[in-house]
Scaffold this motif. Sequence first.
Motif, mmCIF file in Angstrom:
data_model
loop_
_atom_site.group_PDB
_atom_site.id
_atom_site.type_symbol
_atom_site.label_atom_id
_atom_site.label_comp_id
_atom_site.label_asym_id
_atom_site.label_seq_id
_atom_site.Cartn_x
_atom_site.Cartn_y
_atom_site.Cartn_z
ATOM 1 N N GLY A 3 67.097 34.267 82.296
ATOM 2 C CA GLY A 3 68.232 34.919 81.812
ATOM 3 C C GLY A 3 69.685 34.253 81.721
ATOM 4 N N LEU A 4 69.673 33.214 82.321
ATOM 5 C CA LEU A 4 70.757 32.515 82.452
ATOM 6 C C LEU A 4 71.180 31.696 81.436
ATOM 7 C CD1 LEU A 4 70.550 30.780 86.108
ATOM 8 C CD2 LEU A 4 72.234 32.530 85.264
ATOM 9 N N THR A 5 72.318 31.523 81.144
ATOM 10 C CA THR A 5 72.614 30.710 79.831
ATOM 11 C C THR A 5 73.896 29.561 80.599
ATOM 12 O OG1 THR A 5 74.739 32.225 79.424
ATOM 13 C CG2 THR A 5 72.545 32.573 78.236
ATOM 14 N N GLU A 6 74.142 28.611 79.631
ATOM 15 C CA GLU A 6 75.079 27.768 79.952
ATOM 16 C C GLU A 6 76.458 28.429 80.230
ATOM 17 O OE1 GLU A 6 75.327 24.254 77.548
ATOM 18 O OE2 GLU A 6 77.415 24.201 78.121
ATOM 19 N N SER A 7 76.776 29.467 79.688
ATOM 20 C CA SER A 7 78.191 30.164 79.497
ATOM 21 C C SER A 7 78.243 31.096 80.974
ATOM 22 C CB SER A 7 78.566 30.642 78.472
ATOM 23 O OG SER A 7 77.980 31.902 78.095
ATOM 24 N N THR A 8 77.129 31.727 81.278
ATOM 25 C CA THR A 8 77.124 32.440 82.422
ATOM 26 C C THR A 8 77.310 31.661 83.808
ATOM 27 O OG1 THR A 8 74.818 32.845 82.510
ATOM 28 C CG2 THR A 8 75.822 34.392 81.486
ATOM 29 N N VAL A 9 76.459 30.539 83.757
ATOM 30 C CA VAL A 9 76.472 29.750 84.833
ATOM 31 C C VAL A 9 77.986 29.037 85.008
ATOM 32 C CG1 VAL A 9 75.586 27.585 85.852
ATOM 33 C CG2 VAL A 9 74.180 29.231 84.962
#
Length: 418
Positions: A3-9
């Motif tokens: 569920g990780l996206t570029e923007s959350t990371v």
Amino acid sequence: MTGLTESTVRSEVRSWLEANWDPNLGLVEWRNKLIDAGWGAPHWPTAWHGRDLPVGLVPVVEEEFKRIGAVGVAKAGIRTLAAATILAHGSDMLKSKFLRRSLTGEDTWCQLFSEPGSGSDVAGAVTRADFKGNQWVVNGQKVWTTSAHKADWGLLLARTDWDKPKHQGLSYFILDMKQPGVSVHPLKQMNGYASFNQVFITDAIVPPENLVDEVGRGWAVCTTTLMHERRGADGLRSWNQASDRPERIYAEERAEIATTMEPYKWYPQRAGRVDLIMQRAKETGGIDDPVIRQDIAKVLIMSKAAEWTARRARTAQEQGKPQGPEGSLGKLASSYIARAAARVHTELTGADALLSGEDSPMNGLIAEILVSVPATSIAGGTDEIQHNIIAERVLGMPKEISVDTGKPFRDVPRNTVR
Ligand SMILES: Cc1cc2nc3c(=O)[nH]c(=O)nc-3n(C[C@H](O)[C@H](O)[C@H](O)COP(=O)(O)OP(=O)(O)OC[C@H]3O[C@@H](n4cnc5c(N)ncnc54)[C@H](O)[C@@H]3O)c2cc1C
């Protein structure tokens, strides 16, 4: 990690860095902080200093470090191969002892595989490790050992059983390089540097806990190290760029790059310096020569294709697929590119390409490229060996004729006897 996206990371690492980055910290102190937070090697397992981050998202983390000017963990040199090998095969004890220190840069490493009688045929190693009392006693000679003169620890391939067939009698150890039984002698190369060494090992001691994996599994462990080396191809030179900023951490990093990375100073040249080709073509006027233009185009196309192969490998890794043929293909491609780039540099510079010294082209850099490029076709397994691997494992062609499989190693004819 799902569920990780570029923007959350990106937003997570950004806020962590904004809260924690301090260029007045000591280098090791900062790296320990990074490791504790899992941002030093975010693609590593959570249990071992990472965050289980998909490899494809690591560049996002790197971009954020760059944006704020933060220093990363130590990641160049043999330490990356040591860490990858220990992560894959090491006991929890070895992981606790070595992984963190490989990231902080406190330990330096070398790879003790090649011997005078076994380079390509690395499984023919005759350096021996005998279990005596409660420890391993090692005797033998290694050669072409990059950084051995700086290393704290060596990744050692040694023979532990002479009655088993060649590949089954090997074991893999971590050798303390700073003990009396280890004697290191530098070798000077034709480009003037002395990056590698002969290492004479006489009754050196390895405690039982420094065996990596099990006795007799040395070949499997060695293959893991070599796969990572080949996949990295020329990546061992990708150390952090020195910054000239005044704060303490940058000064310490500059000192680290100057000492630990000194043996790798010429690695950009051994890759052929494709990055300089367009600049040189414009400076010399070669850009207007229709024949040279063709050669330049070929190098740039090969280089782009190799980059895409590397990206395919990265994607495969990200998807959890086992290492494929990309390592050998990439390694071979880097040799072709380095040679083709050296040829173009010669075409652009003419006979002056042979000159070194202050008033020579680019302060002798062009000459350094010419004498450094051959190393790419040898280090980490020669081009011929990569051809063999691709022929047998990728194309499914018949195996090379072997005179030494099956029989006990002690009965195998060889040019060194021990
Ligand atoms: C820059 C550099 C750094 C290095 N760093 C390290 C290091 O840190 N640690 C380490 O252990 N080693 C290191 N090496 C050594 C390197 O791994 C060996 O040089 C390499 O594996 C080749 O072995 P060799 O030199 O003994 O050549 P050989 O194995 O003797 O080969 C000689 C020639 O025969 C060919 N050949 C051999 N076998 C076959 C075959 N089966 N089929 C077809 N052709 C064959 C080879 O391609 C080569 O052209 C380094 C080498 C270089 C150049």
